[in-house]
Scaffold this active site. Structure first.
Site, PDB file in Angstrom:
ATOM      1  N   GLY A  13      -3.217  37.260 -43.438  1.00  0.00           N
ATOM      2  CA  GLY A  13      -2.854  37.891 -42.173  1.00  0.00           C
ATOM      3  C   GLY A  13      -1.366  37.758 -41.891  1.00  0.00           C
ATOM      4  O   GLY A  13      -0.709  38.730 -41.489  1.00  0.00           O
ATOM      5  N   SER A 128      -6.191  43.896 -51.932  1.00  0.00           N
ATOM      6  CA  SER A 128      -6.059  43.073 -53.142  1.00  0.00           C
ATOM      7  C   SER A 128      -4.603  42.810 -53.475  1.00  0.00           C
ATOM      8  O   SER A 128      -3.737  43.645 -53.246  1.00  0.00           O
ATOM      9  CB  SER A 128      -6.720  43.753 -54.338  1.00  0.00           C
ATOM     10  OG  SER A 128      -6.568  42.919 -55.480  1.00  0.00           O
ATOM     11  N   LYS A 182     -13.833  47.200 -53.367  1.00  0.00           N
ATOM     12  CA  LYS A 182     -13.104  45.935 -53.508  1.00  0.00           C
ATOM     13  C   LYS A 182     -14.007  44.878 -54.155  1.00  0.00           C
ATOM     14  O   LYS A 182     -13.554  44.064 -54.966  1.00  0.00           O
ATOM     15  CB  LYS A 182     -12.610  45.453 -52.130  1.00  0.00           C
ATOM     16  CG  LYS A 182     -11.950  44.066 -52.156  1.00  0.00           C
ATOM     17  CD  LYS A 182     -10.744  44.029 -53.085  1.00  0.00           C
ATOM     18  CE  LYS A 182      -9.874  42.802 -52.977  1.00  0.00           C
ATOM     19  NZ  LYS A 182     -10.433  41.502 -53.170  1.00  0.00           N
ATOM     20  N   ASN A 186     -13.338  42.929 -57.668  1.00  0.00           N
ATOM     21  CA  ASN A 186     -13.416  41.487 -57.910  1.00  0.00           C
ATOM     22  C   ASN A 186     -14.383  41.160 -59.049  1.00  0.00           C
ATOM     23  O   ASN A 186     -14.148  40.226 -59.810  1.00  0.00           O
ATOM     24  CB  ASN A 186     -13.837  40.760 -56.635  1.00  0.00           C
ATOM     25  CG  ASN A 186     -12.684  40.640 -55.653  1.00  0.00           C
ATOM     26  OD1 ASN A 186     -11.749  41.430 -55.694  1.00  0.00           O
ATOM     27  ND2 ASN A 186     -12.747  39.682 -54.767  1.00  0.00           N
ATOM     28  N   GLU A 189     -12.469  41.661 -61.977  1.00  0.00           N
ATOM     29  CA  GLU A 189     -11.517  40.527 -62.026  1.00  0.00           C
ATOM     30  C   GLU A 189     -12.199  39.307 -62.667  1.00  0.00           C
ATOM     31  O   GLU A 189     -11.639  38.670 -63.567  1.00  0.00           O
ATOM     32  CB  GLU A 189     -11.074  40.236 -60.587  1.00  0.00           C
ATOM     33  CG  GLU A 189     -10.230  39.007 -60.363  1.00  0.00           C
ATOM     34  CD  GLU A 189      -9.985  38.786 -58.847  1.00  0.00           C
ATOM     35  OE1 GLU A 189      -9.447  39.700 -58.192  1.00  0.00           O
ATOM     36  OE2 GLU A 189     -10.330  37.714 -58.333  1.00  0.00           O
ATOM     37  N   LYS A 260     -16.275  32.748 -54.412  1.00  0.00           N
ATOM     38  CA  LYS A 260     -16.598  32.946 -52.994  1.00  0.00           C
ATOM     39  C   LYS A 260     -17.696  33.979 -52.793  1.00  0.00           C
ATOM     40  O   LYS A 260     -18.130  34.175 -51.666  1.00  0.00           O
ATOM     41  CB  LYS A 260     -15.349  33.349 -52.235  1.00  0.00           C
ATOM     42  CG  LYS A 260     -14.287  32.264 -52.224  1.00  0.00           C
ATOM     43  CD  LYS A 260     -13.246  32.491 -51.150  1.00  0.00           C
ATOM     44  CE  LYS A 260     -11.952  31.795 -51.489  1.00  0.00           C
ATOM     45  NZ  LYS A 260     -11.153  32.536 -52.479  1.00  0.00           N
ATOM     46  N   ARG A 287     -19.237  30.989 -64.465  1.00  0.00           N
ATOM     47  CA  ARG A 287     -18.643  30.162 -63.396  1.00  0.00           C
ATOM     48  C   ARG A 287     -19.675  29.157 -62.890  1.00  0.00           C
ATOM     49  O   ARG A 287     -19.348  28.014 -62.594  1.00  0.00           O
ATOM     50  CB  ARG A 287     -18.143  31.036 -62.244  1.00  0.00           C
ATOM     51  CG  ARG A 287     -16.870  31.766 -62.583  1.00  0.00           C
ATOM     52  CD  ARG A 287     -16.118  32.185 -61.329  1.00  0.00           C
ATOM     53  NE  ARG A 287     -15.034  33.080 -61.685  1.00  0.00           N
ATOM     54  CZ  ARG A 287     -14.124  33.526 -60.831  1.00  0.00           C
ATOM     55  NH1 ARG A 287     -14.163  33.163 -59.566  1.00  0.00           N
ATOM     56  NH2 ARG A 287     -13.167  34.334 -61.226  1.00  0.00           N
TER      57      ARG A 287
HETATM   58  C1  6PG Z   1      -7.651  39.957 -54.762  1.00  0.00           C
HETATM   59  C2  6PG Z   1      -8.544  38.781 -55.074  1.00  0.00           C
HETATM   60  C3  6PG Z   1      -8.823  38.031 -53.800  1.00  0.00           C
HETATM   61  C4  6PG Z   1      -9.295  36.620 -54.023  1.00  0.00           C
HETATM   62  C5  6PG Z   1     -10.736  36.528 -54.423  1.00  0.00           C
HETATM   63  C6  6PG Z   1     -11.020  35.521 -55.464  1.00  0.00           C
HETATM   64  O1  6PG Z   1      -8.067  41.041 -55.104  1.00  0.00           O
HETATM   65  O2  6PG Z   1      -6.577  39.754 -54.203  1.00  0.00           O
HETATM   66  O3  6PG Z   1      -9.738  39.182 -55.642  1.00  0.00           O
HETATM   67  O4  6PG Z   1      -9.643  38.815 -53.021  1.00  0.00           O
HETATM   68  O5  6PG Z   1      -8.504  35.975 -54.915  1.00  0.00           O
HETATM   69  O6  6PG Z   1     -11.393  36.156 -53.249  1.00  0.00           O
HETATM   70  O7  6PG Z   1     -12.377  35.316 -55.467  1.00  0.00           O
HETATM   71  P1  6PG Z   1     -13.071  33.986 -55.914  1.00  0.00           P
HETATM   72  O8  6PG Z   1     -12.621  32.893 -55.002  1.00  0.00           O
HETATM   73  O9  6PG Z   1     -14.516  34.323 -55.754  1.00  0.00           O
HETATM   74  O10 6PG Z   1     -12.649  33.738 -57.329  1.00  0.00           O
END
Ligand code: 6PG
Length: 464
Positions: A13, A128, A182, A186, A189, A260, A287
């Protein structure tokens, strides 16, 4: 009057507030813990001139021009519902409330419905790029009404990332579309990080490379077709030394990965839609296994933890990585296509690939190829059927097979790499083995099956 208000001065934020101020927007800010506000304004320096800080919610709302635009940057889940309950009575029809957190898109759909009853627009905005992205240009995935987009587009495109001049910000669809995209971002990601971790493990434990040597390998890859933010930071992380011990930093960190929930949500939604994004699933599962550190330590004593040598060169590993990464993207886009059909979002995969080319965590050279492939019309919407991609995959598959085979033979766990290969090998066979499963289902449960080339539901000859 402020053009936008930000509720929540945590890392993301605060960074977004400064980014907005730097781009000439007047921003009202507030925070649940009011003692965070003054230090933030102090740190803002010259940008503080564009910030209006308020401690009370009513004053924060009153500081905003109409229609009001309020960006919530608070933890997802119950805090968002609690916040909406507090703030919506202070708003008027036409006002826009944005949730910029990593929300479950089902919640976003529910909240959009709820707020629309009062004529309010609720926007689910995927943001992101971490703190640096938020401060200097994130990739942003917007889900909400066309009216809300008309009001937000100038603001979001001003502060968002750009790839060769093209904004990495888009209105992807209504209600939960942005948060869902999004979430899949992730998921990809997670998959990319797991593939990287597996390749690191093969070099480290199978080829006796040191972390700085592996850092050099990744730095070299970042100058070629594997170019991406995650490869770049992997090289940086592996080269770093712990100031306390002098050891590579990676050696002093407990090997238990956090999560998360967004990766898991991708998998849950994929399974709900009758799909399996095997590379993302493998990454989420790995994980989970990683966090069972004590059980793994006990098992090493009982089961033996030895692994054998890996002979695949960094060049072969790079080819395997490229193939697995493409397959992970292909799976992510399939999940989005299935969700788009289910929820009537009309997601445009080319547009999604384009806004992921800068600002976000999975930004990668490969996304140019993917954006072009979708823009050219992927057969059946499948990346693996795009001729150039199919050709590249075919060229790289021998490397992926070699790496997975060697890893399996030598006892290295490669769930993401092998999950990618299993999916590829399943999809390239027009005739699979599920006829047997259908026969078994009919045998024990009279479930019936389709016959090849014959309509209707049939049964086998085994009924009494
Ligand atoms: C982004 C990331 C961001 C954050 C994730 C990580 O796009 O900027 O994805 O949203 O780093 O929450 O997720 P984990 O904590 O689940 O690895």
């Amino acid at each position: 009057m402020a053009q936008i208000g930000i509720y929540g001065l945590g890392t993301m934020g605060s960074a977004l507030a400064l980014n907005l101020a730097e781009h000439g927007f007047d921003v009202a800010v507030t925070n649940r813990e009011v003692d965070w506000i003054a230090p933030f304004i102090e740190e803002a320096g010259d940008l503080a001139a564009r910030l209006t800080a308020e401690e009370r919610l009513e004053a924060f709302v009153a500081a905003l021009g109409v229609p009001r635009v309020i960006l919530l940057m608070i933890p997802s889940g119950a805090p968002v519902d609690a916040m909406l309950a507090q703030i919506t009575p202070l708003l008027d029809p036409g006002d826009i409330v944005i949730d910029g957190g990593n929300a479950d898109f089902h919640d976003t759909r529910r909240r959009a419905d709820m707020l629309s009853e009062n004529g309010l627009h609720f926007v689910g905005l995927g943001v992101s790029g971490g703190e640096a992205g938020a401060r200097h240009g994130p990739s942003m995935m917007m889900g909400g009404s066309a009216e809300a987009w008309a009001a937000l587009e100038p603001i979001l495109t001003a502060i968002g990332a750009r790839h060769e001049g093209v904004p990495c910000v888009a209105h992807l669809g209504p209600d939960g579309a942005g948060h869902f995209v999004k979430t899949v971002h992730n998921g990809i990601e997670y998959a990319d990080m797991q593939i990287i971790a597996e390749i690191y493990g093969l070099l480290r434990n199978g080829a006796a490379f040191s972390p700085p040597e592996i850092a050099d390998v990744f730095a070299g890859w970042n100058a070629g077709p594997l170019r991406s933010y995650l490869v770049e930071i992997t090289a940086e992380v592996l080269a770093a030394r712990d100031p306390e011990t002098g050891h590579p930093v990676v050696d002093v960190i407990k090997d238990a990965a956090g999560q998360k929930g967004t990766g898991r949500w991708t998998v849950i939604e994929a399974l709900r839609l009758g799909q399996s994004a095997s590379v993302i699933e493998a990454a989420v599962g790995a994980r989970g296994w990683s966090s069972e550190k004590e059980t793994r330590q006990a098992a090493e004593t009982v089961l033996g933890g030895a692994v054998g040598a890996i002979t695949a060169s960094p060049e072969v590993l790079a080819e395997a990585f490229l193939a697995a990464r493409m397959l992970a993207y292909a799976q992510g886009f399939r999940v989005m296509a299935a969700a788009s059909d289910e929820y009537g979002w009309a997601l445009d995969p080319a547009q999604i690939a384009r806004i992921w080319r800068a600002g976000c965590i999975i930004r990668a050279g490969m996304l140019d190829t993917i954006a072009d492939a979708f823009a050219g019309g992927a057969p059946r919407g499948e990346l693996i059927l795009v001729p150039e991609i199919a050709r590249d995959l075919a060229l790289r598959l021998p490397a992926l097979r070699q790496v997975v085979a060697e890893a399996v033979h030598s006892g290295h766990a490669v769930p993401a790499l092998s999950g990618a290969l299993a999916w590829y090998d399943t999809m390239r066979r027009g005739h699979g083995t599920a006829a047997l499963i259908q026969a078994q289902r009919d045998r024990f449960g009279h479930h019936g099956f389709e016959r090849l080339g014959q309509a209707g539901r049939h049964h086998g000859p085994w009924r009494d």
